[in-house]
Each structure stands twice: as structure tokens, then as C-alpha cells.
Design a protein around this motif. Structure first.
Motif, PDB file in Angstrom:
ATOM      1  N   CYS A 186       0.850  -1.184   0.000  1.00 51.47           N
ATOM      2  CA  CYS A 186       0.000   0.000   0.000  1.00 51.47           C
ATOM      3  C   CYS A 186       0.888   1.237   0.000  1.00 51.47           C
ATOM      4  O   CYS A 186       1.666   1.447   0.925  1.00 51.47           O
ATOM      5  CB  CYS A 186      -0.910   0.009   1.231  1.00 51.47           C
ATOM      6  SG  CYS A 186      -1.792   1.580   1.385  1.00 51.47           S
ATOM      7  N   HIS A 225       0.081   3.828   2.999  1.00 53.92           N
ATOM      8  CA  HIS A 225       0.590   3.461   4.319  1.00 53.92           C
ATOM      9  C   HIS A 225       2.072   3.095   4.306  1.00 53.92           C
ATOM     10  O   HIS A 225       2.659   2.860   5.365  1.00 53.92           O
ATOM     11  CB  HIS A 225      -0.215   2.282   4.887  1.00 53.92           C
ATOM     12  CG  HIS A 225      -1.603   2.654   5.311  1.00 53.92           C
ATOM     13  ND1 HIS A 225      -2.704   2.480   4.490  1.00 53.92           N
ATOM     14  CD2 HIS A 225      -2.069   3.223   6.453  1.00 53.92           C
ATOM     15  CE1 HIS A 225      -3.786   2.903   5.115  1.00 53.92           C
ATOM     16  NE2 HIS A 225      -3.425   3.373   6.305  1.00 53.92           N
ATOM     17  N   HIS A 238      -7.543  -1.106   4.786  1.00 48.64           N
ATOM     18  CA  HIS A 238      -7.151  -0.221   3.683  1.00 48.64           C
ATOM     19  C   HIS A 238      -8.333   0.108   2.767  1.00 48.64           C
ATOM     20  O   HIS A 238      -8.183   0.184   1.550  1.00 48.64           O
ATOM     21  CB  HIS A 238      -6.008  -0.853   2.874  1.00 48.64           C
ATOM     22  CG  HIS A 238      -4.779  -1.105   3.686  1.00 48.64           C
ATOM     23  ND1 HIS A 238      -3.715  -0.224   3.739  1.00 48.64           N
ATOM     24  CD2 HIS A 238      -4.449  -2.134   4.509  1.00 48.64           C
ATOM     25  CE1 HIS A 238      -2.780  -0.720   4.539  1.00 48.64           C
ATOM     26  NE2 HIS A 238      -3.207  -1.879   5.020  1.00 48.64           N
ATOM     27  N   CYS A 294      -7.785   3.171   0.740  1.00 48.29           N
ATOM     28  CA  CYS A 294      -6.560   3.248  -0.066  1.00 48.29           C
ATOM     29  C   CYS A 294      -6.840   2.849  -1.510  1.00 48.29           C
ATOM     30  O   CYS A 294      -7.713   2.032  -1.793  1.00 48.29           O
ATOM     31  CB  CYS A 294      -5.498   2.335   0.526  1.00 48.29           C
ATOM     32  SG  CYS A 294      -5.197   2.697   2.254  1.00 48.29           S
TER      33      CYS A 294
HETATM   34 ZN   LIG Z   1      -3.373   1.448   2.956  1.00 52.89          ZN
END
Ligand SMILES: [Zn+2]
Ligand SMILES: [Zn+2]
Ligand SMILES: [Zn+2]
Ligand SMILES: [Zn+2]
Length: 230
Positions: free
Chosen positions: A81, A84, A97, A100
Motif C-alpha cells: 500500500c 501506508h 485499507h 486506499c
Molecule cells: Zn493502505
């Protein structure tokens, strides 16, 4: 799974404690010699690369805490990711997530990382730092030498100056002594002259006294009276 145990992971599942001989970087666990043999033959794991457990233990502690498995779900990390800046397993994505969007295949992200520009830069920086430190060390060592030489030079100068001052003082003393001797001699001769003149006068006085005694004994009163008027 976070920290490498010294015992074989497979045997541990069967409640047997055996020391690890190798470490499988794919399975993220140690293997005893028997399990290693099985591991190298088994279809699922024969492509895994293993390293000697002693070599694995030499890695820095913070590196050893990084595993290929999600500690929360015990599943292998597969996705990275971007938001992050962290790898995630399939369960992580669903759980944490949601917001995301920038995901990448972990394999693509870490591909060739050991020969990447970033790694090269780190290595170059280290080389530069080491070179700088070496320069600083050499500089300081040169300083040490310079200080030592300066100190010796000053010490030598001080000794020479001291000798010069001593010679000057000796000369001064000699001059003064010479003057003193001259003064003493001069005074001596003056005093001697004075003493001899005193002696002469004393002799004259003694002569006078003898004459007076003679006159008193043998001359008439008139002779004495008239001689005193002279
Ligand atoms: Zn993430
Ligand atoms: Zn085993
Ligand atoms: Zn393995
Ligand atoms: Zn996970």
C-alpha cells in the motif's frame, strides 16, 4: 514468527524441540537437518532458498523482526500500500485499507531492491561518510604532529634564550666585580696615604713631647717662657 527461534519450526508444531540448521526465507522459519531435507524435496517448498542459521543470526536485530508474513493474520504479504508505505496481506486490505487506492504487487515493488538506485545511494553515502571521517582523522592527527613540533620548537627557543640571558648576567656580574675591585684599590691607596700621614704627624708630636720634656728639665724659666711665645 516475529523473532527467529532457534528451534525447528516444523518440529515445534509436533511438540519436538530440535535446533535449526538452516533458515528458509520463504517460510520465515528455521529447519532442523531432517526437516530441511524434506523441505528441499517437497514440491511446495523445493524452490525456497535457505541460508545457514548461523548466517541468518548475524543479521541486525531490526532486520530480523521483519518477516514475510502478516503478524496480525499470519498470511503472507502480497500487496504493497503506497499510502501506508507498508505491505499487506489479503485480509489487511479488506480490514484496514478501505480508503486506499494505490496498491502494487509486493514482488514488483521489492524487485531488484538490492541493486536499486536507492541502495546504491545509501552505499555511496556510506563510502563518502567513511572518506570524510578518514580525512577528519588525518587532519586531527596532522594537528597532533604540528602541535608536538611547535612545542619542541618553543622549548628549544626557551632554552637558547635562557642560555643567552645567563651569559649576559655573567658578563654583567664580571663587569660589576671589576668596577668594585677598582674602587676598592683606589680607596685602599687613599686610606694608606692618610694612615702614613697620620703616622708622620704622630712621630712629629712624639718628637715635640720629648723636646718639651728636655726643655722642662734642663732650660731656665726665662728660656722656657720665651720659647713658648714663639
Ligand atoms: Zn493502505
Ligand atoms: Zn524439524
Ligand atoms: Zn520454505
Ligand atoms: Zn494481514
Amino acid at each position: 514468527m516475529a523473532t527467529p527461534t532457534k528451534t525447528c519450526g516444523v518440529c515445534e508444531l509436533r511438540h519436538i524441540t530440535k535446533p535449526s540448521i538452516v533458515w528458509c526465507t520463504e517460510c520465515d522459519e528455521g529447519l532442523c537437518s531432517e526437516c530441511q531435507e524434506h523441505h528441499s524435496l517437497s514440491k511446495a517448498s523445493r524452490s525456497h532458498s535457505v541460508i545457514a542459521f548461523t548466517e541468518y543470526q548475524k543479521l541486525p536485530a531490526d532486520i530480523l523482526t521483519i518477516t514475510q508474513y502478516c503478524t496480525k493474520h499470519d498470511k503472507k504479504y502480497q500487496i504493497y500500500c503506497q499510502k501506508h508505505v507498508f505491505p499487506c496481506c489479503s485480509k489487511c486490505i479488506v480490514e484496514s485499507h478501505n480508503e486506499c487506492r494505490d496498491f502494487f504487487e509486493l514482488d514488483d515493488v521489492i524487485y531488484n531492491v538490492k541493486t536499486s538506485n536507492a541502495m546504491c545511494e545509501i552505499e555511496e553515502t556510506l563510502v563518502e561518510l567513511a572518506e570524510n571521517l578518514q580525512k577528519i582523522r588525518k587532519n586531527q592527527q596532522d594537528n597532533l604532529t604540528t602541535f608536538k613540533e611547535s612545542r619542541k620548537e618553543i622549548e628549544k627557543d626557551m632554552k637558547t634564550t635562557k642560555i643567552k640571558i645567563n651569559i649576559h648576567l655573567d658578563n654583567l656580574q664580571q663587569d660589576l666585580m671589576k668596577q668594585l675591585y677598582t674602587i676598592e684599590e683606589k680607596e685602599n691607596s687613599t686610606i694608606c696615604q692618610l694612615l702614613s700621614s697620620i703616622e708622620k704627624q704622630e712621630n712629629e708630636i712624639a718628637e715635640c713631647k720629648r723636646n718639651i720634656m728636655n726643655i722642662k728639665q734642663h732650660a731656665t724659666d726665662l728660656q722656657v717662657f720665651l720659647s713658648m711665645k714663639k
